[in-house]
Motif scaffolding. Sequence first.
Motif, PDB file in Angstrom:
ATOM      1  N   PRO A 141      -1.804  36.187  64.866  1.00  0.00           N
ATOM      2  CA  PRO A 141      -2.990  35.633  65.271  1.00  0.00           C
ATOM      3  C   PRO A 141      -3.774  34.838  64.271  1.00  0.00           C
ATOM      4  O   PRO A 141      -4.333  33.818  64.402  1.00  0.00           O
ATOM      5  N   VAL A 142      -3.386  35.182  63.057  1.00  0.00           N
ATOM      6  CA  VAL A 142      -4.016  34.349  61.841  1.00  0.00           C
ATOM      7  C   VAL A 142      -3.765  32.840  61.924  1.00  0.00           C
ATOM      8  O   VAL A 142      -4.550  32.122  61.600  1.00  0.00           O
ATOM      9  N   GLU A 143      -2.548  32.567  62.493  1.00  0.00           N
ATOM     10  CA  GLU A 143      -1.994  31.138  62.628  1.00  0.00           C
ATOM     11  C   GLU A 143      -3.011  30.460  63.537  1.00  0.00           C
ATOM     12  O   GLU A 143      -3.368  29.100  63.315  1.00  0.00           O
ATOM     13  N   PHE A 144      -3.440  31.038  64.656  1.00  0.00           N
ATOM     14  CA  PHE A 144      -4.312  30.489  65.594  1.00  0.00           C
ATOM     15  C   PHE A 144      -5.707  30.281  65.110  1.00  0.00           C
ATOM     16  O   PHE A 144      -6.221  29.407  65.274  1.00  0.00           O
ATOM     17  N   ALA A 145      -5.902  31.492  64.137  1.00  0.00           N
ATOM     18  CA  ALA A 145      -7.236  31.382  63.771  1.00  0.00           C
ATOM     19  C   ALA A 145      -7.367  30.280  62.759  1.00  0.00           C
ATOM     20  O   ALA A 145      -8.649  29.786  62.664  1.00  0.00           O
ATOM     21  N   LYS A 146      -6.483  29.695  62.106  1.00  0.00           N
ATOM     22  CA  LYS A 146      -6.637  28.693  61.121  1.00  0.00           C
ATOM     23  C   LYS A 146      -7.237  27.344  62.156  1.00  0.00           C
ATOM     24  O   LYS A 146      -8.152  26.499  61.469  1.00  0.00           O
ATOM     25  N   LEU A 147      -6.553  27.277  63.044  1.00  0.00           N
ATOM     26  CA  LEU A 147      -6.829  26.059  63.892  1.00  0.00           C
ATOM     27  C   LEU A 147      -8.007  26.045  64.602  1.00  0.00           C
ATOM     28  O   LEU A 147      -9.028  25.178  64.731  1.00  0.00           O
ATOM     29  N   SER A 192     -10.046  33.138  68.851  1.00  0.00           N
ATOM     30  CA  SER A 192      -9.198  33.408  67.639  1.00  0.00           C
ATOM     31  C   SER A 192     -10.059  34.360  66.841  1.00  0.00           C
ATOM     32  O   SER A 192      -9.080  35.177  66.262  1.00  0.00           O
ATOM     33  N   LEU A 193     -11.394  34.369  66.673  1.00  0.00           N
ATOM     34  CA  LEU A 193     -11.838  35.378  65.949  1.00  0.00           C
ATOM     35  C   LEU A 193     -11.790  36.942  66.638  1.00  0.00           C
ATOM     36  O   LEU A 193     -11.632  37.675  65.823  1.00  0.00           O
ATOM     37  N   PHE A 194     -11.888  36.843  68.070  1.00  0.00           N
ATOM     38  CA  PHE A 194     -11.665  38.138  68.558  1.00  0.00           C
ATOM     39  C   PHE A 194     -10.261  38.708  68.348  1.00  0.00           C
ATOM     40  O   PHE A 194      -9.897  39.694  68.194  1.00  0.00           O
ATOM     41  N   ALA A 195      -9.139  37.904  68.244  1.00  0.00           N
ATOM     42  CA  ALA A 195      -7.834  38.205  68.038  1.00  0.00           C
ATOM     43  C   ALA A 195      -7.556  38.821  66.509  1.00  0.00           C
ATOM     44  O   ALA A 195      -6.856  39.611  66.549  1.00  0.00           O
ATOM     45  N   LEU A 196      -8.442  38.146  65.784  1.00  0.00           N
ATOM     46  CA  LEU A 196      -8.382  38.698  64.310  1.00  0.00           C
ATOM     47  C   LEU A 196      -9.012  40.222  64.246  1.00  0.00           C
ATOM     48  O   LEU A 196      -8.508  40.987  63.468  1.00  0.00           O
ATOM     49  N   LEU A 197      -9.930  40.430  65.048  1.00  0.00           N
ATOM     50  CA  LEU A 197     -10.548  41.719  65.072  1.00  0.00           C
ATOM     51  C   LEU A 197      -9.490  42.740  65.847  1.00  0.00           C
ATOM     52  O   LEU A 197      -9.338  43.827  65.492  1.00  0.00           O
ATOM     53  N   ILE A 210      -3.015  48.762  68.407  1.00  0.00           N
ATOM     54  CA  ILE A 210      -2.773  47.303  69.218  1.00  0.00           C
ATOM     55  C   ILE A 210      -1.944  46.319  67.964  1.00  0.00           C
ATOM     56  O   ILE A 210      -0.981  45.466  68.344  1.00  0.00           O
ATOM     57  N   GLY A 211      -2.661  46.332  66.704  1.00  0.00           N
ATOM     58  CA  GLY A 211      -1.940  45.501  65.836  1.00  0.00           C
ATOM     59  C   GLY A 211      -0.630  46.071  65.581  1.00  0.00           C
ATOM     60  O   GLY A 211      -0.459  47.346  65.295  1.00  0.00           O
ATOM     61  N   TYR A 212       0.408  45.258  65.270  1.00  0.00           N
ATOM     62  CA  TYR A 212       1.764  45.767  64.612  1.00  0.00           C
ATOM     63  C   TYR A 212       1.548  45.891  63.250  1.00  0.00           C
ATOM     64  O   TYR A 212       1.519  44.717  62.386  1.00  0.00           O
ATOM     65  N   TYR A 213       2.019  46.806  62.569  1.00  0.00           N
ATOM     66  CA  TYR A 213       1.931  47.171  60.972  1.00  0.00           C
ATOM     67  C   TYR A 213       3.582  46.831  60.481  1.00  0.00           C
ATOM     68  O   TYR A 213       4.312  47.574  60.982  1.00  0.00           O
ATOM     69  N   ASN A 214       3.664  46.008  59.651  1.00  0.00           N
ATOM     70  CA  ASN A 214       4.890  45.710  58.854  1.00  0.00           C
ATOM     71  C   ASN A 214       4.644  45.202  57.470  1.00  0.00           C
ATOM     72  O   ASN A 214       4.039  44.367  57.196  1.00  0.00           O
ATOM     73  N   ASN A 215       5.523  45.764  56.805  1.00  0.00           N
ATOM     74  CA  ASN A 215       5.568  45.246  55.238  1.00  0.00           C
ATOM     75  C   ASN A 215       4.283  45.131  54.525  1.00  0.00           C
ATOM     76  O   ASN A 215       3.787  44.227  53.828  1.00  0.00           O
ATOM     77  N   GLY A 216       3.413  46.334  54.891  1.00  0.00           N
ATOM     78  CA  GLY A 216       2.152  46.627  54.132  1.00  0.00           C
ATOM     79  C   GLY A 216       1.102  45.806  55.008  1.00  0.00           C
ATOM     80  O   GLY A 216       0.167  46.003  54.183  1.00  0.00           O
ATOM     81  N   ARG A 251      -1.011  44.662  58.592  1.00  0.00           N
ATOM     82  CA  ARG A 251      -1.398  44.806  60.148  1.00  0.00           C
ATOM     83  C   ARG A 251      -1.710  43.352  60.621  1.00  0.00           C
ATOM     84  O   ARG A 251      -3.010  42.994  60.917  1.00  0.00           O
ATOM     85  N   SER A 252      -0.740  42.632  60.886  1.00  0.00           N
ATOM     86  CA  SER A 252      -1.041  41.017  61.003  1.00  0.00           C
ATOM     87  C   SER A 252      -0.362  40.483  62.327  1.00  0.00           C
ATOM     88  O   SER A 252      -0.635  39.381  62.446  1.00  0.00           O
ATOM     89  N   TRP A 253       0.058  41.412  63.201  1.00  0.00           N
ATOM     90  CA  TRP A 253       1.211  41.039  64.256  1.00  0.00           C
ATOM     91  C   TRP A 253       0.486  41.519  65.463  1.00  0.00           C
ATOM     92  O   TRP A 253       0.221  42.725  65.510  1.00  0.00           O
ATOM     93  N   PHE A 254       0.657  40.862  66.576  1.00  0.00           N
ATOM     94  CA  PHE A 254       0.735  41.513  68.054  1.00  0.00           C
ATOM     95  C   PHE A 254       2.259  41.747  68.539  1.00  0.00           C
ATOM     96  O   PHE A 254       3.084  40.657  68.272  1.00  0.00           O
ATOM     97  N   ARG A 255       2.645  42.849  68.795  1.00  0.00           N
ATOM     98  CA  ARG A 255       4.049  42.967  69.132  1.00  0.00           C
ATOM     99  C   ARG A 255       4.348  42.816  70.690  1.00  0.00           C
ATOM    100  O   ARG A 255       3.399  43.364  71.652  1.00  0.00           O
ATOM    101  N   ILE A 256       4.947  41.718  70.953  1.00  0.00           N
ATOM    102  CA  ILE A 256       5.224  41.346  72.618  1.00  0.00           C
ATOM    103  C   ILE A 256       6.731  41.609  73.019  1.00  0.00           C
ATOM    104  O   ILE A 256       7.364  40.598  72.482  1.00  0.00           O
TER     105      ILE A 256
END
Length: 389
Positions: free
Chosen positions: A122-128, A90-95, A102-108, A110-115
């Motif tokens: 990834p932040v949702e999985f990082a919480k867990l 999860s930490l690697f995904a945040l990096l 690689i990271g998808y930029y939207n609404n200011g 860069r918080s998503w991976f586009r598939i």
Amino acid sequence: MKTRGVPDFLLLLLTALLVGFGITMVLSASSIFALTSFMGKGCTYCNGDELYFVKRQALWLVVGTIGMLIAMNIPFSFYKRNFLLIALISLFALLLVLIPGIGYYNNGARSWFRIGSSTIQPVEFAKLGLILYLAAIVTKKGEGIRRLKTGLMPPLVVTGVFFVLIMAQPDLGSAAIVLGTAVIIMISGGARIGQLFLIGFPVTSLALISYILAKEHAWERITSFLDPWQDPRGSGLQVIQSWIAIAHGGFSGTGFGKSIQKYLYLPEAHTDFIFAIITEELGFIGATLFLLVYLLFLLRGLHICLRVKDTFASLVGIGIVSMIGLQALINIGGVIGLIPLTGVTLPFISYGGSSLLVSLVSTGILLSVSREVSRQKIAEQLQKQPYSA
């Protein structure tokens, strides 16, 4: 032969009620936006389909339900053995998500991976991942967590790394949830509140002040929170339209599907502001009943955590309940104007695949904890059985 125990039926029922209600409200809140937003944009598979968002949410619900059932049936010893691997992934995904291209930029942010046509946050999985790590480390340290240098500092540093990476996206709401959840786990594990405050408060305050000064949109959210009427068509638009929706709902609501604000007056009606649509359509009565179900879910989860004898399982459960509770509190607080807007979703309810998936998988782990409680009860009964005669 080791007994497995059975999952907590009430928690399972409350989860089913929440996700069922959530997908119903996504259907209502997203229909107009889905019908109009893709018109003339060459989207052959979604053009004019008012069920576009609810179909995608239903797909994520199926995936999340499978994930919950798997997590529920995995022996809890698996999480004990693999907590570090899960946290590192999860930490690697945040990096990785911060890397342009690689990271998808939207609404200011860069918080998503586009598939394909979908996005993963990834932040949702990082919480867990952080919850599992902190629960394991705090359990391992035991009473040693009360020592500042060797006990409290290591988990604080790791939490700080997660916090900084999430703030770099930037995602202030998720960073606040991660920080709050981490503090609750450490306090529950025996950490001194004074030490946490002495170290955490100045560091967090400095990070927040630096963030607000560096990001123009962050300062706008603060000013719009203090007085949204300064810019009613800009930074204050969302909360003003949310208030209108809540006021329009009144005591009994306008009726399911009869919201006016979802007709493109309220931005993000099916995601961040779905609670405003719930209140508009179902009124004070419906919103109160919904919040009572939410409260019962959290209390039942806490009840399970307090009954399990395994410290690691208890802390993981407390972390999951805290994560879901804090996220709901931050979302609803922003919608009704009690706190600045942060952009986090309402767990189980808002449209969003990553949020729904992680909420259900987390519930699956909580149900695994409940199976541990049940196993303990069965083992105790078996021990007493020879003496019952």
